[in-house]
Design an enzyme around this catalytic site. Structure first.
Site, short mmCIF file in Angstrom:
data_model
loop_
_atom_site.label_atom_id
_atom_site.label_comp_id
_atom_site.label_asym_id
_atom_site.label_seq_id
_atom_site.Cartn_x
_atom_site.Cartn_y
_atom_site.Cartn_z
N HIS A 75 0.85 -1.20 0.00
CA HIS A 75 0.00 0.00 0.00
C HIS A 75 0.87 1.24 0.00
O HIS A 75 2.07 1.16 0.30
CB HIS A 75 -0.90 0.02 1.25
CG HIS A 75 -0.12 0.19 2.53
ND1 HIS A 75 0.52 -0.87 3.15
CD2 HIS A 75 0.15 1.28 3.29
CE1 HIS A 75 1.13 -0.44 4.23
NE2 HIS A 75 0.94 0.86 4.34
N ARG B 166 6.06 -9.00 15.84
CA ARG B 166 6.69 -7.72 15.52
C ARG B 166 5.71 -6.61 15.87
O ARG B 166 4.50 -6.77 15.68
CB ARG B 166 7.02 -7.68 14.02
CG ARG B 166 7.59 -6.38 13.53
CD ARG B 166 7.99 -6.52 12.05
NE ARG B 166 8.69 -5.35 11.58
CZ ARG B 166 8.08 -4.29 11.07
NH1 ARG B 166 6.76 -4.25 10.98
NH2 ARG B 166 8.78 -3.25 10.65
C1 LIG Z 1 -7.26 -2.98 2.80
C2 LIG Z 1 -6.70 -1.80 3.00
C3 LIG Z 1 -6.86 -0.94 4.25
C4 LIG Z 1 -5.86 0.16 4.01
C5 LIG Z 1 -5.95 0.36 2.52
C6 LIG Z 1 -5.82 -1.09 2.00
O1 LIG Z 1 -6.21 -1.30 0.69
C7 LIG Z 1 -4.38 -1.48 2.10
C8 LIG Z 1 -3.66 -0.98 3.32
C9 LIG Z 1 -4.45 -0.31 4.40
C10 LIG Z 1 -3.78 0.97 4.88
C11 LIG Z 1 -2.51 0.73 5.71
C12 LIG Z 1 -1.96 2.08 6.12
C13 LIG Z 1 -2.97 3.03 6.66
O2 LIG Z 1 -3.28 2.61 7.94
C14 LIG Z 1 -4.27 3.04 5.80
C15 LIG Z 1 -5.25 4.09 6.32
C16 LIG Z 1 -3.87 3.20 4.39
O3 LIG Z 1 -3.81 4.19 3.77
O4 LIG Z 1 -3.56 1.94 3.85
C17 LIG Z 1 -4.82 1.65 5.67
C18 LIG Z 1 -6.08 1.47 4.81
C19 LIG Z 1 -7.29 1.48 5.68
O5 LIG Z 1 -7.21 1.01 6.80
O6 LIG Z 1 -8.33 1.94 5.22
O1 LIG Z 2 4.86 -2.01 10.39
C1 LIG Z 2 5.51 -1.42 9.54
O2 LIG Z 2 6.75 -1.49 9.45
C2 LIG Z 2 4.81 -0.59 8.49
C3 LIG Z 2 3.43 -0.15 8.89
C4 LIG Z 2 2.74 0.62 7.83
O3 LIG Z 2 3.15 0.65 6.70
C5 LIG Z 2 1.52 1.37 8.17
O4 LIG Z 2 1.01 1.25 9.31
O5 LIG Z 2 1.05 2.10 7.29
FE LIG Z 3 2.18 2.24 5.52
#
Ligand SMILES: C=C1C[C@]23C[C@@]1(O)CC[C@H]2[C@@]12CC[C@H](O)[C@@](C)(C(=O)O1)[C@H]2[C@@H]3C(=O)O
Ligand SMILES: O=C(O)CCC(=O)C(=O)O
Ligand SMILES: [Fe+2]
Length: 341
Positions: free
Chosen positions: A217, A284
């Site tokens: 992401h 982790r």
């Molecule tokens: C399934 C998902 C939730 C997420 C967007 C995604 O497609 C992939 C990663 C998830 C993440 C991780 C980082 C952040 O916490 C977040 C807000 C983001 O931008 O990507 C979350 C998304 C989410 O929780 O909505």
């Molecule tokens: O746990 C990590 O090292 C990355 C976490 C991360 O990418 C996030 O929380 O968006």
């Molecule tokens: Fe991230």
């Protein structure tokens, strides 16, 4: 083997999903699993220079930050001003919080009901995240009702959030000034109540070493400050179209550019795809601080006339992500907002 009562939904659902799809797909290919994966050290920026009285030292540090932000989208910082004691206290509280029973974490309003176990919308292995997290809106952290019996978490959480806020803004100021933009206009958009903090825990994963702890992401904010596990690696990022593993550095925090800075800078700063791979033996932890504006804020571009993205509010951006995750199982992100589409 993971106890079902310890990690209820994931173990059952994920194992089922994985066994159903193993016959039909090449899991290794889907996971981009590369046997000869390179381990890299991120560009290291000593923030001493940023706080220096000497103008040349400040300029040289700023230039390192901007170079890394456009070439890597990631860098690590030392002498960042966050005390080791605070980092350690926060980690201790985080570990204690995740040790609470599953039912306690999911119910009763803990941290504004922000607890998540993996991603329930996953329909195939490449959408699975073997991770539990509290994705906390900072507007709620002074609320007493958020903490229940975790009294000691409140003070540390507030101290941590406000220290990270200052640090994130200092880095953002450098990135803004480098584009010749005005600082004041932008600064009002992000404050102590518009940002988010995500407490992540990646349990050991006995199912498969090829699973994601967190799916690939980009972050949907201006920038992220990550306190990753001091010793247990797992974070990988895209560099020159290849996944590289980030070597943990116990003295450093990791900074990465998010989508909003990429849009604002017209692609000068890069919001780079990253992911976390699971570890079969050890857990982790990590904590991410997301510098976000209010939902009504227009992101725009520092050079409005030549912007490759249309103007959008942060609220619009977040809701588009949620719609896409629901419809396709993954985030589409900035390409949705290109002027030419
Ligand atoms: C399934 C998902 C939730 C997420 C967007 C995604 O497609 C992939 C990663 C998830 C993440 C991780 C980082 C952040 O916490 C977040 C807000 C983001 O931008 O990507 C979350 C998304 C989410 O929780 O909505
Ligand atoms: O746990 C990590 O090292 C990355 C976490 C991360 O990418 C996030 O929380 O968006
Ligand atoms: Fe991230």
């Amino acid at each position: 083997m993971i106890e079902c009562n310890q990690n209820p939904p994931l173990f059952h659902d994920y194992t089922k999903l994985l066994s159903q799809s193993r016959d039909q797909i090449d899991v290794k290919r889907l996971m981009n699993h590369e046997p000869g994966l390179e381990e890299c050290e991120l560009p290291l920026v000593d923030l001493c220079g940023l706080w220096s009285e000497n103008e040349e030292e400040r300029a040289s540090c700023a230039s390192e930050i901007c170079k890394a932000s456009s070439e890597w989208g990631f860098f690590q910082i030392v002498n960042h001003g966050i005390s080791l004691e605070l980092l350690w206290k926060m980690r201790k509280e985080q570990v204690k919080l995740f040790k609470a029973p599953f039912e306690r974490k999911t119910a009763s309003g803990l941290l504004d009901n922000s607890y998540r176990w993996g991603n329930q919308t996953a329909t195939c292995p490449k959408q699975l995240s073997w991770c539990e997290a509290f994705h906390v809106p900072l507007s709620k952290i002074s609320d007493d009702t958020c903490y229940g019996e975790f009294n000691s978490l409140r003070k540390v959480m507030q101290e941590y959030a406000s220290a990270m806020q200052e640090l994130a803004k200092s880095i953002a100021r450098v990135l803004v000034a480098n584009m010749g933009a005005q600082r004041g206009v932008w600064e009002d958009r992000c404050n102590a109540s518009t940002c988010f903090m995500r407490l992540n825990r990646y349990p050991p994963c006995p199912v498969s070493p090829e699973l994601f702890g967190l799916v690939p992401h980009t972050d949907s904010d201006f920038l992220t400050i990550l306190h990753q596990d001091e010793h247990v690696g797992g974070l990988q990022l895209m560099k020159d179209s290849k996944w590289v593993a980030v070597k943990p550095n116990p003295d450093a925090l990791v900074v990465n550019i998010g989508d909003l800075f990429q849009a604002w800078s017209n692609d000068v700063y890069k919001s780079v795809e990253h992911k976390v791979m699971v570890n079969q033996e050890v857990e982790r932890h990590s904590i991410a601080y997301f510098l976000c504006p209010s939902y009504e804020s227009f992101i725009g571009c520092y050079d409005e006339e030549n912007s490759i993205y249309r103007r959008f509010t942060f609220g619009e951006y977040r809701s588009q992500i949620q719609q896409d995750v629901k419809a396709f199982g993954h985030k589409v992100g900035l390409p949705r907002f290109l002027v030419s589409t």
